[in-house]
Design a protein around this motif. Structure first.
Motif, PDB file in Angstrom:
ATOM      1  N   PRO A  21       0.832  -1.211   0.000  1.00 20.20           N
ATOM      2  CA  PRO A  21       0.000   0.000   0.000  1.00 20.20           C
ATOM      3  C   PRO A  21       0.866   1.260   0.000  1.00 20.20           C
ATOM      4  O   PRO A  21       1.814   1.388   0.775  1.00 20.20           O
ATOM      5  CB  PRO A  21      -0.789  -0.119   1.307  1.00 20.20           C
ATOM      6  N   LEU A  22       0.536   2.204  -0.857  1.00 19.34           N
ATOM      7  CA  LEU A  22       1.280   3.455  -0.929  1.00 19.34           C
ATOM      8  C   LEU A  22       0.384   4.526  -1.524  1.00 19.34           C
ATOM      9  O   LEU A  22      -0.266   4.314  -2.542  1.00 19.34           O
ATOM     10  CB  LEU A  22       2.531   3.296  -1.798  1.00 19.34           C
ATOM     11  N   LYS A  23       0.373   5.678  -0.883  1.00 16.55           N
ATOM     12  CA  LYS A  23      -0.343   6.834  -1.403  1.00 16.55           C
ATOM     13  C   LYS A  23       0.673   7.859  -1.877  1.00 16.55           C
ATOM     14  O   LYS A  23       1.625   8.171  -1.163  1.00 16.55           O
ATOM     15  CB  LYS A  23      -1.227   7.448  -0.312  1.00 16.55           C
ATOM     16  N   VAL A  24       0.484   8.370  -3.076  1.00 14.46           N
ATOM     17  CA  VAL A  24       1.378   9.394  -3.603  1.00 14.46           C
ATOM     18  C   VAL A  24       0.911  10.756  -3.112  1.00 14.46           C
ATOM     19  O   VAL A  24      -0.253  11.120  -3.282  1.00 14.46           O
ATOM     20  CB  VAL A  24       1.423   9.358  -5.142  1.00 14.46           C
ATOM     21  N   VAL A  25       1.819  11.496  -2.471  1.00 19.08           N
ATOM     22  CA  VAL A  25       1.495  12.815  -1.932  1.00 19.08           C
ATOM     23  C   VAL A  25       2.504  13.836  -2.449  1.00 19.08           C
ATOM     24  O   VAL A  25       3.562  13.484  -2.964  1.00 19.08           O
ATOM     25  CB  VAL A  25       1.485  12.805  -0.386  1.00 19.08           C
ATOM     26  N   ALA A  26       2.148  15.104  -2.297  1.00 13.08           N
ATOM     27  CA  ALA A  26       3.011  16.192  -2.780  1.00 13.08           C
ATOM     28  C   ALA A  26       3.175  17.232  -1.675  1.00 13.08           C
ATOM     29  O   ALA A  26       2.493  18.255  -1.659  1.00 13.08           O
ATOM     30  CB  ALA A  26       2.420  16.833  -4.033  1.00 13.08           C
ATOM     31  N   PRO A  27       4.069  16.986  -0.709  1.00 12.18           N
ATOM     32  CA  PRO A  27       4.297  17.978   0.346  1.00 12.18           C
ATOM     33  C   PRO A  27       4.750  19.318  -0.229  1.00 12.18           C
ATOM     34  O   PRO A  27       5.525  19.364  -1.186  1.00 12.18           O
ATOM     35  CB  PRO A  27       5.411  17.336   1.193  1.00 12.18           C
ATOM     36  N   SER A  28       4.260  20.403   0.369  1.00 10.49           N
ATOM     37  CA  SER A  28       4.563  21.747  -0.129  1.00 10.49           C
ATOM     38  C   SER A  28       5.462  22.498   0.842  1.00 10.49           C
ATOM     39  O   SER A  28       5.431  22.257   2.049  1.00 10.49           O
ATOM     40  CB  SER A  28       3.268  22.550  -0.316  1.00 10.49           C
ATOM     41  N   MET A  29       6.228  23.429   0.304  1.00  8.46           N
ATOM     42  CA  MET A  29       7.094  24.290   1.093  1.00  8.46           C
ATOM     43  C   MET A  29       6.867  25.743   0.704  1.00  8.46           C
ATOM     44  O   MET A  29       6.479  26.037  -0.434  1.00  8.46           O
ATOM     45  CB  MET A  29       8.567  23.938   0.874  1.00  8.46           C
ATOM     46  N   CYS A  37       7.238   8.733   3.839  1.00 13.70           N
ATOM     47  CA  CYS A  37       6.197   9.591   4.411  1.00 13.70           C
ATOM     48  C   CYS A  37       6.673  11.017   4.698  1.00 13.70           C
ATOM     49  O   CYS A  37       6.168  11.678   5.603  1.00 13.70           O
ATOM     50  CB  CYS A  37       5.634   8.966   5.694  1.00 13.70           C
ATOM     51  N   GLY A  38       7.659  11.482   3.943  1.00 14.96           N
ATOM     52  CA  GLY A  38       8.115  12.853   4.089  1.00 14.96           C
ATOM     53  C   GLY A  38       9.151  13.075   5.170  1.00 14.96           C
ATOM     54  O   GLY A  38       9.556  14.205   5.417  1.00 14.96           O
ATOM     55  N   HIS A  39       9.625  11.990   5.822  1.00 11.45           N
ATOM     56  CA  HIS A  39      10.654  12.182   6.848  1.00 11.45           C
ATOM     57  C   HIS A  39      11.790  11.170   6.694  1.00 11.45           C
ATOM     58  O   HIS A  39      12.363  10.688   7.673  1.00 11.45           O
ATOM     59  CB  HIS A  39      10.061  12.129   8.257  1.00 11.45           C
ATOM     60  N   GLY A  40      12.168  10.898   5.433  1.00 10.37           N
ATOM     61  CA  GLY A  40      13.246   9.958   5.183  1.00 10.37           C
ATOM     62  C   GLY A  40      14.620  10.580   5.029  1.00 10.37           C
ATOM     63  O   GLY A  40      15.624   9.870   5.058  1.00 10.37           O
ATOM     64  N   PHE A  41      14.687  11.901   4.871  1.00  6.65           N
ATOM     65  CA  PHE A  41      15.974  12.552   4.628  1.00  6.65           C
ATOM     66  C   PHE A  41      16.979  12.222   5.733  1.00  6.65           C
ATOM     67  O   PHE A  41      18.096  11.776   5.469  1.00  6.65           O
ATOM     68  CB  PHE A  41      15.771  14.067   4.519  1.00  6.65           C
ATOM     69  N   GLN A  42      16.580  12.408   6.971  1.00  5.84           N
ATOM     70  CA  GLN A  42      17.497  12.166   8.080  1.00  5.84           C
ATOM     71  C   GLN A  42      17.909  10.703   8.171  1.00  5.84           C
ATOM     72  O   GLN A  42      19.047  10.373   8.535  1.00  5.84           O
ATOM     73  CB  GLN A  42      16.856  12.608   9.403  1.00  5.84           C
ATOM     74  N   LEU A  43      17.022   9.792   7.811  1.00  2.00           N
ATOM     75  CA  LEU A  43      17.289   8.361   7.957  1.00  2.00           C
ATOM     76  C   LEU A  43      18.266   7.814   6.908  1.00  2.00           C
ATOM     77  O   LEU A  43      18.836   6.735   7.098  1.00  2.00           O
ATOM     78  CB  LEU A  43      15.979   7.575   7.835  1.00  2.00           C
ATOM     79  N   SER A  44      18.481   8.542   5.824  1.00  2.00           N
ATOM     80  CA  SER A  44      19.124   7.968   4.639  1.00  2.00           C
ATOM     81  C   SER A  44      20.490   7.323   4.876  1.00  2.00           C
ATOM     82  O   SER A  44      20.739   6.222   4.359  1.00  2.00           O
ATOM     83  CB  SER A  44      19.200   9.004   3.518  1.00  2.00           C
ATOM     84  N   PRO A  45      21.432   7.928   5.607  1.00  2.00           N
ATOM     85  CA  PRO A  45      22.709   7.231   5.761  1.00  2.00           C
ATOM     86  C   PRO A  45      22.592   5.935   6.552  1.00  2.00           C
ATOM     87  O   PRO A  45      23.316   4.967   6.286  1.00  2.00           O
ATOM     88  CB  PRO A  45      23.604   8.249   6.478  1.00  2.00           C
ATOM     89  N   ALA A  46      21.665   5.884   7.526  1.00  3.43           N
ATOM     90  CA  ALA A  46      21.457   4.645   8.270  1.00  3.43           C
ATOM     91  C   ALA A  46      20.794   3.595   7.396  1.00  3.43           C
ATOM     92  O   ALA A  46      21.108   2.396   7.494  1.00  3.43           O
ATOM     93  CB  ALA A  46      20.614   4.908   9.510  1.00  3.43           C
ATOM     94  N   VAL A  47      19.872   4.011   6.529  1.00  2.00           N
ATOM     95  CA  VAL A  47      19.245   3.065   5.601  1.00  2.00           C
ATOM     96  C   VAL A  47      20.308   2.445   4.701  1.00  2.00           C
ATOM     97  O   VAL A  47      20.345   1.227   4.500  1.00  2.00           O
ATOM     98  CB  VAL A  47      18.153   3.771   4.771  1.00  2.00           C
ATOM     99  N   GLY A  48      21.200   3.284   4.150  1.00  3.25           N
ATOM    100  CA  GLY A  48      22.273   2.752   3.317  1.00  3.25           C
ATOM    101  C   GLY A  48      23.154   1.783   4.067  1.00  3.25           C
ATOM    102  O   GLY A  48      23.504   0.705   3.564  1.00  3.25           O
ATOM    103  N   ASP A  49      23.514   2.146   5.281  1.00  6.12           N
ATOM    104  CA  ASP A  49      24.378   1.325   6.121  1.00  6.12           C
ATOM    105  C   ASP A  49      23.728  -0.025   6.417  1.00  6.12           C
ATOM    106  O   ASP A  49      24.312  -1.096   6.166  1.00  6.12           O
ATOM    107  CB  ASP A  49      24.653   2.102   7.416  1.00  6.12           C
ATOM    108  N   VAL A  50      22.493   0.001   6.926  1.00  6.99           N
ATOM    109  CA  VAL A  50      21.860  -1.228   7.403  1.00  6.99           C
ATOM    110  C   VAL A  50      21.416  -2.120   6.236  1.00  6.99           C
ATOM    111  O   VAL A  50      21.588  -3.344   6.290  1.00  6.99           O
ATOM    112  CB  VAL A  50      20.676  -0.892   8.337  1.00  6.99           C
ATOM    113  N   VAL A  51      20.853  -1.518   5.186  1.00  3.05           N
ATOM    114  CA  VAL A  51      20.482  -2.330   4.020  1.00  3.05           C
ATOM    115  C   VAL A  51      21.735  -2.912   3.373  1.00  3.05           C
ATOM    116  O   VAL A  51      21.776  -4.094   3.005  1.00  3.05           O
ATOM    117  CB  VAL A  51      19.673  -1.502   3.005  1.00  3.05           C
ATOM    118  N   GLY A  52      22.784  -2.089   3.250  1.00  5.16           N
ATOM    119  CA  GLY A  52      24.026  -2.589   2.677  1.00  5.16           C
ATOM    120  C   GLY A  52      24.597  -3.744   3.472  1.00  5.16           C
ATOM    121  O   GLY A  52      24.982  -4.783   2.906  1.00  5.16           O
TER     122      GLY A  52
END
Length: 381
Positions: A224-232, A340-355
């Motif tokens: 399941p995934l909903k496509v959203v367009a967060p605004s700034m 869900c709009g809050h993955g930026f901070q997680l990215s280096p850990a995602v790379g590390d752990v998935v890798g």
């Protein structure tokens, strides 16, 4: 989970894809990233750049803390010059402001819950304390929460830096390459038919962001995934007065002051997504809601004019946390999307752990909460 000859195809060359590619390439894998547009075109480059552990879902918290270690020592990961370009500012803090009794009650419950779980460094703030930390905050504020180690970075520069680091490590990036179909190879591995040709690898990683569910469907898997367009919103420059990032609890409030003095305002106001055309649009009738939340907290900003707005495409899951892990019955196909709009901070850990998981052949326990199987089990709470 077999290592499948140490070759990987990654669909999506945003920040998550490039981070995974960086760790895999440095482990000696042959890695190719395919991106339907320009690498980092969508959510990776157009978010607010928040480096936040504050108010994270408890299931994300251990991954977020690992990510923060990488951001603190980013020079070790991508080099000193590249890290400097990312404009990482940690220690300025992120503060959640309680503007009514219900929000203040929630902050008390949040602190108790995190203490019970043994997670986090969130501190409860009184009305006096929060107003002292945030000059110009309305006298109506009742208190809040602060995570003093949090901060922010430049998202576009960070995406470029991770892309360049992945390429320097040996990863290949193919842009303007639209995936048309997937086929499981006999004995394991995948073949991809794309607009620029045919590609094969032992492991396929789906980092397609807003299009993640579409790629999963090509492999016969439903997520399941909903496509959203967060605004700034970005305002004109004003006199520097704010160092922490300010976020709301029940209000669409999220903003920081940039180094040049302009305010960057988010808060979850949504634009119109047009995923079929790889774009999105600001819905101007909705933007005053974000501005109003900012003015409720900081009424003295009423005179500051808005200069521009933008949106970006993102994927959101029903339970507010991403899908990270192998597909059901496909250990050689991983899904990494739905942040869900809050993955930026997680990215280096995602790379590390998935890798590490792919290299070792064992899924890291940190990823257990993010398995797509939770939706099959009906657990989307």
């Amino acid at each position: 989970m077999p290592r499948q000859n140490e070759t990987a195809l990654i669909i999506g060359a945003g920040l998550q894809g490039c981070s995974i590619a960086l760790f895999l390439a440095r482990a000696g894998w042959n890695v190719t990233l395919l991106d339907k547009n320009v690498a980092g075109r969508h959510a990776s480059s157009v978010n607010a750049g928040g480096l936040r552990t504050l108010m994270r879902d408890w299931r994300e918290y251990p991954l977020s803390e690992l990510a923060m270690e990488h951001w603190r020592h980013l020079d070790r990961l991508i080099g000193a010059k590249a890290a400097e370009s990312c404009e990482v500012r940690l220690g300025v803090g992120q503060i959640a402001v309680a503007l009514d009794e219900a929000e203040m009650s929630w902050t008390l419950g949040r602190v108790q819950e995190m203490e019970r779980r043994g997670l986090g460094a969130e501190e409860l703030l009184s009305a006096t304390e929060v107003r002292k930390m945030l000059p110009g905050l309305t006298d109506q504020a009742l208190g809040g929460l602060v995570s003093r180690g949090d901060g922010h970075a430049n998202p576009a520069a960070s995406t470029r830096a991770f892309r360049q680091a992945a390429m320097a490590a040996g990863a290949k990036i193919v842009e303007n390459c639209r995936v048309l179909g997937l086929e499981r190879l006999p004995g394991g591995g995948w073949s991809i038919t794309a607009s620029s040709g045919q590609y094969e690898a032992g492991v396929l990683v789906n980092c397609a962001g807003a299009w993640g569910a579409e790629v999963a469907a090509m492999a016969g898997q439903t997520l399941p995934l909903k496509v959203v367009a967060p605004s700034m919103i970005v305002t004109a420059r004003t006199q520097p007065f704010l160092e922490p990032v300010v976020i709301g609890i029940d209000r669409p409030l999220s903003f920081k002051q940039s180094a040049v003095g302009s305010l960057v305002i988010g808060g979850g106001i949504l634009g119109k997504p047009c995923a079929d055309h790889d774009t999105s649009f600001t819905v101007m009738d909705r933007m005053p809601e974000g501005a109003a939340a900012t003015l409720e907290a900081f009424p003295a900003l009423a005179h500051v004019p808005v200069l521009r707005t933008w949106t970006g495409l993102e994927g959101a899951t029903p339970d507010g946390i991403p899908v990270i892990g192998p597909g059901d019955g496909t250990p050689d196909l991983w899904h990494v999307f739905g942040f869900c709009g809050h993955g930026f901070q997680l990215s280096p850990a995602v790379g590390d752990v998935v890798g590490r998981s792919l290299v070792s052949g064992t899924v890291d326990p940190l990823l257990a909460p993010f398995s797509g199987r939770r939706f099959n089990a009906g657990d989307a709470a």
